[in-house]
Structures are given as C-alpha cells and as structure tokens.
Design an enzyme around this catalytic site. Structure first.
Site: not given
Ligand code: UDP
Length: 143
Positions: A11, A51, A114, A117, A128
C-alpha cells in the site's frame, strides 16, 4: 495443501517508506513466488471498484483517499496455501492486533494505512488478480 495464487498490494504508506524489497523478501522467505508485479497509481474509480464491497461503510472514503495518495505495488504470489500464508505474513487488519514480526506490526501507520493487502479467499484472489492483470501477465514459475 495445494499450490494457490493470491493477490497482494504493497500500500502507499509502505511504498513511501521504501520497504517494497523488504516486503518482497518476506514473501520469498516464506516460499511464496512472485509471478506478476507492477507499480500503479490508482485513480479514485479504480480504488472504489477494487473496494466495492466496502462502499457505504464509514471508512470507505478515507480508504479511497489513502489508496490513491501515492503509487502502490500490486503482485500475484504463488505457492502452497498461498492465500492463508500471505494473510499470516500480513497480520491482523488492525495493526494493534497484529502479531510481532508481521508486515502490519512492522509497517502499518494506522488501521487504514496498514501497509499491505492480501486476498481473503481463493474466490477473492481470482477476482482481484483479474482486476489488475491480464492472463498473459502472470508467469508460471515452473523452474
Ligand atoms: N479499513 C479501515 N477501517 C476499518 C476496516 C478496514 O480503514 O474499520 C481498511 C484497511 O485498510 C483494510 C481495508 O479497509 O485493510 C479492507 O478491510 P478488510 O476488512 O477487508 O481487511 P483486510 O482484508 O485488508 O485485512
């Protein structure tokens, strides 16, 4: 355990920290092979499409702002149990919950920023990968 392909993103915050190579080293050390890779700077439309499942959630606009804030690396990882293995390497979504030594523990700046991905299932991985790569851009690693 079967050989799988999963989709991964370094990211914008991690690209800005100049840790693309450090992150790729973790994939390689875990036995995952990079079979496609490129740098892209997403448009809002591309980020919103990627997303789409989160559209309407309170963090959606902030997530799109972040994902379009700078270039990212997108890659396809191949290996045994690749989907689960990559999720282990990444750590929990919220870096506060990410185990020591995971990408998110080491490189995340916040829940949104974070660092990485990774697809959460084989079905997501297929969708994806196709979102970013044509079939002939993914190179089987037979040697
Ligand atoms: N995210 C966020 N706030 C939240 C949950 C998710 O900003 O409360 C962002 C974070 O960057 C995350 C992405 O949205 O990686 C996608 O969320 P997901 O729940 O799919 O998590 P991941 O699969 O990336 O662990």
């Amino acid at each position: 355990m079967t050989v799988e392909r999963t989709f991964s993103i370094v990211k914008p915050n991690a690209v800005a920290k100049n840790v693309i190579g450090a992150i790729y080293s973790r994939f390689e050390a875990a036995g995952l092979k990079i079979v496609a890779a490129k740098m892209v700077h997403l448009t809002r439309e591309q980020a919103e499409g990627f997303y789409a499942e989160h559209k309407g959630r309170p963090f959606f606009d902030g997530l799109v702002d972040f994902m379009t804030s700078g270039p990212i690396m997108v890659q396809v990882l191949e290996g045994k149990d690749a989907v689960r293995r990559n999720r282990e390497i990444m750590g929990a979504t919220n870096p506060e919950n990410a185990l020591a030594g995971t990408l998110r523990a080491d490189y995340a700046d916040s829940l949104t920023e974070n660092a990485a991905h990774g697809s959460d299932s084989l079905e997501s991985a297929e969708r994806e990968i196709a979102y970013f790569f044509a079939n002939n851009e993914v190179c089987p690693r037979t040697r």
